[in-house]
Design an enzyme around this catalytic site. Structure first.
Site, PDB file in Angstrom:
ATOM      1  N   GLU A   1      63.496   9.523  44.925  1.00 52.25           N
ATOM      2  CA  GLU A   1      63.101   8.148  44.579  1.00 52.25           C
ATOM      3  C   GLU A   1      61.559   7.784  44.826  1.00 52.25           C
ATOM      4  O   GLU A   1      61.203   6.927  43.831  1.00 52.25           O
ATOM      5  CB  GLU A   1      63.798   7.254  45.816  1.00 52.25           C
ATOM      6  CG  GLU A   1      65.431   6.903  45.439  1.00 52.25           C
ATOM      7  CD  GLU A   1      65.383   5.756  44.433  1.00 52.25           C
ATOM      8  OE1 GLU A   1      65.012   4.465  45.062  1.00 52.25           O
ATOM      9  OE2 GLU A   1      65.688   6.052  43.353  1.00 52.25           O
TER      10      GLU A   1
ATOM     11  N   GLU B   1      70.155  -9.536  39.273  1.00 51.08           N
ATOM     12  CA  GLU B   1      71.200  -8.527  38.984  1.00 51.08           C
ATOM     13  C   GLU B   1      72.290  -9.225  38.108  1.00 51.08           C
ATOM     14  O   GLU B   1      72.966  -8.468  37.568  1.00 51.08           O
ATOM     15  CB  GLU B   1      71.746  -8.083  40.319  1.00 51.08           C
ATOM     16  CG  GLU B   1      70.772  -7.526  41.315  1.00 51.08           C
ATOM     17  CD  GLU B   1      70.445  -6.008  40.674  1.00 51.08           C
ATOM     18  OE1 GLU B   1      70.920  -5.586  39.713  1.00 51.08           O
ATOM     19  OE2 GLU B   1      69.531  -5.246  41.267  1.00 51.08           O
TER      20      GLU B   1
ATOM     21  N   ASP C   1      58.789  -3.703  37.364  1.00 51.23           N
ATOM     22  CA  ASP C   1      58.931  -2.642  36.259  1.00 51.23           C
ATOM     23  C   ASP C   1      59.590  -3.538  35.165  1.00 51.23           C
ATOM     24  O   ASP C   1      58.873  -3.448  34.045  1.00 51.23           O
ATOM     25  CB  ASP C   1      59.787  -1.513  36.725  1.00 51.23           C
ATOM     26  CG  ASP C   1      61.155  -1.996  37.380  1.00 51.23           C
ATOM     27  OD1 ASP C   1      61.335  -3.506  37.744  1.00 51.23           O
ATOM     28  OD2 ASP C   1      61.898  -1.009  37.994  1.00 51.23           O
TER      29      ASP C   1
ATOM     30  N   GLU D   1      66.057   5.876  34.978  1.00 53.62           N
ATOM     31  CA  GLU D   1      64.921   6.003  34.423  1.00 53.62           C
ATOM     32  C   GLU D   1      64.305   7.217  33.588  1.00 53.62           C
ATOM     33  O   GLU D   1      63.507   6.729  32.444  1.00 53.62           O
ATOM     34  CB  GLU D   1      64.069   5.135  35.318  1.00 53.62           C
ATOM     35  CG  GLU D   1      64.330   3.810  35.901  1.00 53.62           C
ATOM     36  CD  GLU D   1      65.236   3.812  36.777  1.00 53.62           C
ATOM     37  OE1 GLU D   1      66.023   2.536  37.061  1.00 53.62           O
ATOM     38  OE2 GLU D   1      65.543   4.841  37.485  1.00 53.62           O
TER      39      GLU D   1
END
EC number: 3.2.1.-
Length: 601
Positions: free
Chosen positions: A451, A200, A336, A505
């Site tokens: 989600e 992050e 991902d 996304e």
């Protein structure tokens, strides 16, 4: 108090602007919109923006810099890299192909419609930023329902740093200047959350600083990027020079070496490559690129030795340098951005590192063969969905038709990679994947995608298989899912996690498809999605996550949280869809997984 949702982008709780701020914003709009109908002239919008943003007094008088309490670059590592360091590849390959569609001039009506839509996005973004500034300034995130704040990413003002390039791109000059001045005082020597999450910190903080520097050339941003880059580099101070997942600040400060975790999600180390490469390109210091080159080599050398050759298991071991052991595969959360960065690093290095083209091609082929399926839906829409795969003890892969909102990045990645590798077939796959996520948005009463959800894979689950609606089969499949609920739309067998947490996304892939193909389908899809997102998330002083998108939109509940990626990614992608395509052109920039644009050398 919940905000009424009948109006699309109602702006509330804005602080009173000074005359200077108002004038600056008006000038911004003049500069940005003057050339909105001149698509064939690819420098007008971006050049006007740069001139405007560099004309403020703050850009000429940089703020004083407060150095972090620890000079991470001066610490001697117990486990230094081998010499000589690996340098950035310098060979001169053939030029990479053009990515963006050659846009033609707009009609006046099209320009007005597009501009109205961009104005709507700008109002939502401005409202969000002002709420953050008023109620959560220099904190990681805003709590929009209670007008409070939250620190969960080291307390280094995650939303502020993550939003820097959004403020720049939207021409919010005073807001950008104020944020840059705040960045100058951040102390990367201490963390409010103890250990530092390397993933992050890399994508949000370092990515945000590098992109804002690439756009503005403000020296303070590079200074802070180097400070933070040296901290992330300290995460490679391990016996095998593989990065840790969590950096212990005390141990990193001592320089005595860190302990690599035995197991991490594959996206964690795999998503350090783009940012550290860009830092080497900007500074000329090869230590950052040398560190990630070891990762690239490891993934390249082991790509065809996994249970699903071409792809990597969800969990890997940096301690053992093992990226092959494991039988669970996904393209969504946990993996991902590992795949997303293969073609993007290929572009950032101008195609000069052959390993990245190999990694990209291998991942695309394996994903298309094993992970993508055509779902059975009532009207037979020609869409694709990325699923998960489990490989049994005999080496046979089994598709699980479950997907996540996080997997919606894949359409844009297929299209981008297809264009970079001269493969229009992959661009078409990207379009079908993106339509799958657009379909999922439109299918639910709120216009938002959950989600996590399940669908029914057609009997021939390959992307091009026959796919006729079979009511009995849908009933049978949903009966096997304890999470199925009677109010779910036909074709869906679960909404295992029914939240929408402001994720980007899906609009990310719509943005890529619009810029790569120029098909108006994507502009219209983006607008429908924006209307649903703006109405569905408006709450309190800004915008909040939705608890359950599968219920009637009049009954929607919201969570007291506004993620930093709302401004950094979601609203930026919406804004760019409705902007002249020279603004952050894909032929000039590579966007990291947090939508931070890095200049392509």
């Amino acid at each position: 108090m919940q905000r009424p949702t009948s109006r699309l982008v109602r702006v509330t709780s804005l602080r009173t602007r000074t005359l200077v701020t108002t004038a600056a914003l008006c000038l911004t709009l003049i500069y940005l919109f003057r050339s909105s109908s001149h698509y064939p002239h690819p420098t007008l919008e971006s050049d006007a923006l740069d001139r405007f943003m560099s004309s403020s007094p703050s850009s000429q008088q940089p703020p004083p810099i407060t150095n972090s309490s620890i000079d991470w670059g001066s610490i001697k590592h117990r486990h230094p890299p081998q010499q000589p360091l690996t340098s950035l590849p310098l060979k001169n390959p053939l030029p990479l192909p053009r990515i963006q569609h050659p846009f033609k001039p707009e009609t006046p009506q099209s320009a007005r419609t597009r501009q109205d839509r961009r104005d709507a996005v700008l109002r939502v973004a401005t409202n969000s930023w002002q709420a953050y500034r008023k109620y959560a300034w220099k904190k990681d995130a805003l709590r929009p329902l209670t007008a409070g704040s939250r620190d969960q990413l080291s307390g280094w003002a995650a939303t502020l740093v993550d939003s820097l390039d959004t403020l720049y791109i939207m021409g919010l000059r005073d807001e950008f200047d104020e944020a840059v001045a705040a960045v100058a005082k951040i102390d990367f020597g201490q963390s409010s959350t103890g250990d530092v999450n390397i993933f992050e910190t890399n994508i949000r903080y370092l990515g945000g600083l590098l992109a804002a520097y690439d756009l503005s050339k403000r020296p303070v941003l590079l200074h802070k990027a180097i400070e933070l880059g040296d901290l992330i580099y300290a995460g490679f101070n391990t016996p095998n020079r593989m990065p840790v997942d969590s950096i212990n600040l005390a141990a990193a400060k001592a320089g005595t070496g860190l302990t690599v975790e035995n197991q991490v999600v594959s996206a964690s180390p795999g998503t350090l490559t783009l940012e550290l490469t860009r830092l080497s390109q900007i500074t000329g210091d090869m230590k950052y690129y040398d560190a990630i080159n070891n990762l690239v080599t490891l993934f390249h050398d082991k790509q065809n030795h996994t249970a699903l050759p071409g792809l990597f298991p969800m969990y890997i071991s940096m301690a053992r340098k093992d990226v092959t052991t494991g039988t669970t595969f996904t393209l969504a959360g946990c993996a991902d951005s590992l795949y997303e960065y293969f073609p993007k690093l290929h572009a950032l290095l101008s195609g000069a590192e052959d390993k990245l083209a190999t990694l990209t091609r291998g991942f695309l082929d394996a994903a298309a063969k094993h992970m993508l399926f055509r779902p059975m839906v009532p009207d037979g829409d020609d869409i694709l969905i990325p699923g998960n795969v489990n490989v049994d003890s005999e080496g046979i892969p089994h598709l699980d038709p479950e997907t996540e909102h996080l997997a919606c990045f894949l359409g844009g990645t297929f299209a981008l990679a297809g264009r970079l590798l001269h493969s229009e077939a992959d661009v078409k796959i990207g379009a079908r994947l993106t339509r799958g996520c657009v379909y999922a948005y439109a299918a639910f009463p709120t216009g938002l995608m959950p989600e996590r959800l399940n669908m029914v894979a057609c009997e021939d689950a390959t992307p091009d298989g026959e796919c006729k609606w079979d009511e009995a089969l849908w009933v049978e499949e949903r009966s096997r899912r304890p999470e199925w609920k009677a109010h779910l739309p036909r074709g869906f067998t679960t909404a295992k996690d029914p939240r929408y947490i402001l994720r980007p996304e899906a609009i990310e892939s719509v943005f890529y498809m619009w810029r790569i193909t120029g098909d108006k389908e994507w502009e219209e899809a983006a607008w429908a999605m924006f209307v649903a997102v703006a109405e569905g998330t408006a709450a309190g002083v800004a915008y909040a996550a939705v608890v359950d998108v599968t219920v009637d939109k009049r009954a929607v509940e919201r969570e007291d949280y506004m993620e930093s990626f709302w401004l950094a990614e979601t609203l930026k992608y919406f804004y760019l869809v409705f902007s002249p395509p020279d603004l952050i052109s894909l032929d000039k920039y590579v966007l990291n997984t947090e939508a931070h644009p890095f200049l392509r050398p």
